[in-house]
Design a protein around this motif. Structure first.
Motif, mmCIF file in Angstrom:
data_model
loop_
_atom_site.group_PDB
_atom_site.id
_atom_site.type_symbol
_atom_site.label_atom_id
_atom_site.label_comp_id
_atom_site.label_asym_id
_atom_site.label_seq_id
_atom_site.Cartn_x
_atom_site.Cartn_y
_atom_site.Cartn_z
ATOM 1 N N SER A 159 -0.663 18.901 -10.502
ATOM 2 C CA SER A 159 -1.515 17.810 -10.024
ATOM 3 C C SER A 159 -0.900 17.186 -8.778
ATOM 4 O O SER A 159 0.244 17.477 -8.414
ATOM 5 C CB SER A 159 -1.669 16.743 -11.114
ATOM 6 O OG SER A 159 -0.423 16.111 -11.344
ATOM 7 N N SER A 160 -1.679 16.356 -8.141
ATOM 8 C CA SER A 160 -1.221 15.697 -6.923
ATOM 9 C C SER A 160 -0.684 14.309 -7.238
ATOM 10 O O SER A 160 -0.971 13.752 -8.293
ATOM 11 C CB SER A 160 -2.377 15.567 -5.929
ATOM 12 O OG SER A 160 -2.788 16.832 -5.463
ATOM 13 N N THR A 161 0.064 13.777 -6.311
ATOM 14 C CA THR A 161 0.525 12.402 -6.440
ATOM 15 C C THR A 161 -0.626 11.461 -6.114
ATOM 16 O O THR A 161 -1.340 11.650 -5.126
ATOM 17 C CB THR A 161 1.695 12.142 -5.482
ATOM 18 O OG1 THR A 161 2.766 13.013 -5.834
ATOM 19 C CG2 THR A 161 2.161 10.697 -5.566
ATOM 20 N N VAL A 162 -0.781 10.481 -6.960
ATOM 21 C CA VAL A 162 -1.864 9.517 -6.769
ATOM 22 C C VAL A 162 -1.277 8.114 -6.754
ATOM 23 O O VAL A 162 -0.445 7.762 -7.592
ATOM 24 C CB VAL A 162 -2.908 9.613 -7.909
ATOM 25 C CG1 VAL A 162 -3.984 8.542 -7.753
ATOM 26 C CG2 VAL A 162 -3.540 10.999 -7.940
ATOM 27 N N GLU C 64 -7.520 14.906 -11.133
ATOM 28 C CA GLU C 64 -6.594 13.769 -11.170
ATOM 29 C C GLU C 64 -7.145 12.713 -12.113
ATOM 30 O O GLU C 64 -8.269 12.228 -11.949
ATOM 31 C CB GLU C 64 -6.393 13.187 -9.767
ATOM 32 C CG GLU C 64 -6.050 14.211 -8.695
ATOM 33 C CD GLU C 64 -4.781 14.989 -9.015
ATOM 34 O OE1 GLU C 64 -3.924 14.463 -9.761
ATOM 35 O OE2 GLU C 64 -4.657 16.124 -8.524
ATOM 36 N N HIS C 138 -1.788 20.268 -2.603
ATOM 37 C CA HIS C 138 -1.531 19.011 -3.316
ATOM 38 C C HIS C 138 -1.370 17.864 -2.332
ATOM 39 O O HIS C 138 -0.264 17.576 -1.860
ATOM 40 C CB HIS C 138 -0.278 19.146 -4.179
ATOM 41 C CG HIS C 138 -0.401 20.200 -5.223
ATOM 42 N ND1 HIS C 138 -1.352 20.159 -6.224
ATOM 43 C CD2 HIS C 138 0.282 21.349 -5.420
ATOM 44 C CE1 HIS C 138 -1.251 21.229 -6.990
ATOM 45 N NE2 HIS C 138 -0.258 21.967 -6.518
ATOM 46 N N PRO C 139 -2.490 17.234 -2.028
ATOM 47 C CA PRO C 139 -2.406 16.080 -1.127
ATOM 48 C C PRO C 139 -1.803 14.866 -1.847
ATOM 49 O O PRO C 139 -1.671 14.869 -3.071
ATOM 50 C CB PRO C 139 -3.864 15.780 -0.777
ATOM 51 C CG PRO C 139 -4.693 16.772 -1.495
ATOM 52 C CD PRO C 139 -3.846 17.496 -2.481
ATOM 53 N N TYR C 141 -2.964 11.287 -2.733
ATOM 54 C CA TYR C 141 -4.205 10.513 -2.807
ATOM 55 C C TYR C 141 -3.859 9.031 -2.925
ATOM 56 O O TYR C 141 -3.003 8.650 -3.716
ATOM 57 C CB TYR C 141 -5.028 10.908 -4.032
ATOM 58 C CG TYR C 141 -5.649 12.284 -3.971
ATOM 59 C CD1 TYR C 141 -5.186 13.315 -4.776
ATOM 60 C CD2 TYR C 141 -6.739 12.534 -3.130
ATOM 61 C CE1 TYR C 141 -5.767 14.575 -4.738
ATOM 62 C CE2 TYR C 141 -7.325 13.798 -3.081
ATOM 63 C CZ TYR C 141 -6.835 14.809 -3.892
ATOM 64 O OH TYR C 141 -7.418 16.059 -3.850
#
Lengths: 203, 219, 163
Positions: A159-162, C64, C138-139, C141
């Motif tokens: 997953s991405s960093t949020v 996410e 993987h940006p 956000y």
């Protein structure tokens, strides 16, 4: 002093940086040169103006937080240094097991605790600082505005960093981004990247 | 020996007599803390930060004229100073050494801002002067209670005039006429010769005085 | 020996010549900053300029946990070079400076992932400073301010290498 002083001496005298014999000598010389005395007065007036208007010291905003950030940066670097594997000359190979992770040297443990505050936010006057629990080096997330809180969710398992911002001022609904352009300063972008996200290709 | 009295610390009223730094007094006070900090005492270093952050922040802010970045950069100065502490020699003045680090930090930051040919940037949009410095993320310092509107306006004029100088000339003026460093200290901080400092200061003051002539003659 | 030296010189000089005389201008990659309007309400409120995202893109964002919304529209994008030693600014909403992202490289990208120092500016105020690892897949956000019945979602990613 009968002869004209050199430029360095003159400059120091004009700026009141001479003392003792040198000062006395310059004073004696300047007594015969009223234009230099006037220049010194002018310089003094100018410096007084500057000093009166431009503060020599300005406490940085959120001064406590200012110090905290410095302390934290120093401590982080200490932890990073402590976690670096030491070179292993033959003489100390047999004691290397002391450095193994499960023993967790005190400094490293403290540092990891710092880095693993996971979701905890330290609410300090002047801004929130969050320590993101992703290991070393721990990313730093901070919001200068005390009203804004940054909730950090690290990327894991694909997953991405949020970061979710709470408390940030809304943009007025009347604000129109109709003239939005799709900007790109280069033609090297792979258009498929844009397509993947659905946003139009930059080209 | 003709001693020039040390000015009061109130930056608003300012000295009427010339400003001369009291050599030695500050380094005596700092030397104990520096020594402890060099041994790893973070609390001692914290105290040094408290003592010097006002001057460093003021200097950096005057140099880059951007409150938000000045806040970050001033911290960077102290972090770099901590890392460089083992190399600090007790005979030097700690504040001068800090100004040297501040000089290098500002210089590096200025170089990094953006390259001259970085593509089609809209310079007007990215002009930092247009960033809202009155916003809460870039809080202004509290105005001294007795600061008049005229006072603030004069400071803005001076800041605008300073902004017209090159970084080297601006720094010379800030270190000499705002921070009150001696020529020798400025030379140490800026890493140049005494002669260079003098010529830069001479030129910068000429220019500033021309710009501000009307202001200080009528005060 | 001479050929080896020449080759070494050429290899050494190549990045320098690309970046001109300043190695700091070496371009590590391209940073893509996108702004989306996300909402559980009426997506048309975002206006004519908003473009609904493709299903694949929606699916990617919805992975996410904190970004699950009913509707996603793209409202702006900007792509800027990531320099070795210089910062850069992205301005994804065209002529509007409501959303600005300042970034600089903290390392050279490794396997398509780079660590950046980032600042998010909203309405010309700095609201967030962070450092983050980003890649094309993987940006980072950032769920930002409310606007027209939803919120602005800012993504920062690396552009994949051109094929």
């Amino acid at each position: 002093m009968n002869t004209k002083p050199d430029d360095v001496m003159l400059a120091l005298w004009l700026d009141d940086e001479l003392h003792g014999e040198e000062f006395a000598a310059m004073e004696a010389w300047a007594a015969a040169h009223p234009e230099q005395l006037a220049a010194r007065e002018e310089t003094r007036a100018y410096r007084a103006c500057m000093a009166g208007v431009m503060p020599r010291e300005v406490e940085p905003p959120y001064a406590d937080f200012f110090n905290t950030r410095i302390r934290n940066a120093i401590q982080e670097s200490r932890v990073a240094a402590a976690l670096e594997p030491a070179p292993a000359p033959a003489a100390i190979i047999r004691v290397r097991w002391w450095r193994s992770a499960w023993l967790m040297p005190t400094a490293a443990a403290a540092g990891m605790a710092l880095a693993f505050w996971g979701g905890t936010h330290v609410n300090r006057p002047g801004g929130l600082i969050s320590y993101a629990p992703t290991g070393t080096p721990a990313p730093l997330v901070y919001t200068p505005d005390n009203e804004v809180k940054a909730n950090y969710f690290p990327g894991r398992n694909g997953s991405s960093t949020v970061i979710v911002l709470d408390g940030v001022s809304a943009i007025p609904d009347s604000t129109d981004f109709r003239e939005t352009a799709w900007n790109s300063s280069t033609s090297e972008i792979d258009s498929t990247a844009s397509n993947e996200d659905g946003a139009p290709s930059a080209n | 020996m003709n001693k020039i009295p040390r000015p009061t610390s109130n930056p608003v009223t300012g000295p009427l007599e010339p400003v001369v730094p009291q050599a030695g007094a500050e380094s005596d006070d700092d030397s104990v803390l520096v020594s402890r900090a060099q041994s790893g005492d973070l609390r001692a270093y914290d105290e040094l930060v408290i003592r010097h952050r006002g001057r460093i922040f003021a200097m950096v802010r005057n140099m880059i004229h951007n409150e938000a970045d000045a806040w970050d950069l001033a911290q960077e100065v102290f972090i770099k100073a901590w890392n460089a502490l083992p190399r600090f020699e007790a005979k030097a003045r700690f504040s001068t050494w800090l100004f040297r680090i501040a000089h290098n930090t500002v210089y590096d930051w200025t170089r990094k801002r953006r390259p001259e040919s970085a593509g089609e940037l809209n310079d007007e949009i990215f002009d930092r002067e247009r960033i809202d410095l009155s916003a809460s993320t870039a809080p202004s310092e509290a105005e001294a209670p007795d600061a008049s509107l005229q006072h603030g306006e004069l400071r803005r004029k001076i800041e605008a005039a300073l902004a017209k100088l090159s970084p080297e000339h601006r720094e010379a003026v800030i270190l000499k006429d705002v921070q009150g460093l001696s020529y020798k200290e400025i030379a140490d901080a800026m890493g140049c010769t005494l002669g260079t400092v003098m010529s830069r200061l001479f030129y910068a003051r000429q220019k500033l005085q021309t710009l501000l002539k009307d202001e200080y003659e009528t005060r | 020996m001479i050929f080896r030296c020449l080759a070494a010189l050429l290899l050494f000089a190549a990045p320098l010549s690309r970046a001109g005389e300043d190695p700091g201008k070496e371009v590590f990659g391209q940073v893509v900053v996108r702004v989306f309007h996300v909402t559980n309400g009426d997506p048309k409120l975002a206006g004519d300029g908003a473009k609904p995202l493709a299903p694949a893109a929606v699916e990617k964002i919805q992975k996410e946990e904190h970004l699950k919304y009913a509707h996603y529209s793209g409202i702006g994008q900007d792509t800027k070079p990531l320099y070795r030693s210089y910062e850069n600014w992205a301005q994804p909403l065209g002529s509007s400076d409501e959303v600005l992202v300042r970034f600089e490289a903290q390392n050279k990208p490794v396997k398509g992932t780079a660590r950046l120092g980032l600042e998010l500016w909203l309405s010309r105020k700095k609201v967030l400073k962070t450092d983050a690892e980003i890649s094309a897949e993987h940006p980072l956000y950032v769920l930002g301010p409310a606007w027209r019945g939803g919120r602005l979602l800012i993504s920062v990613s690396l552009a994949p290498k051109a094929k």
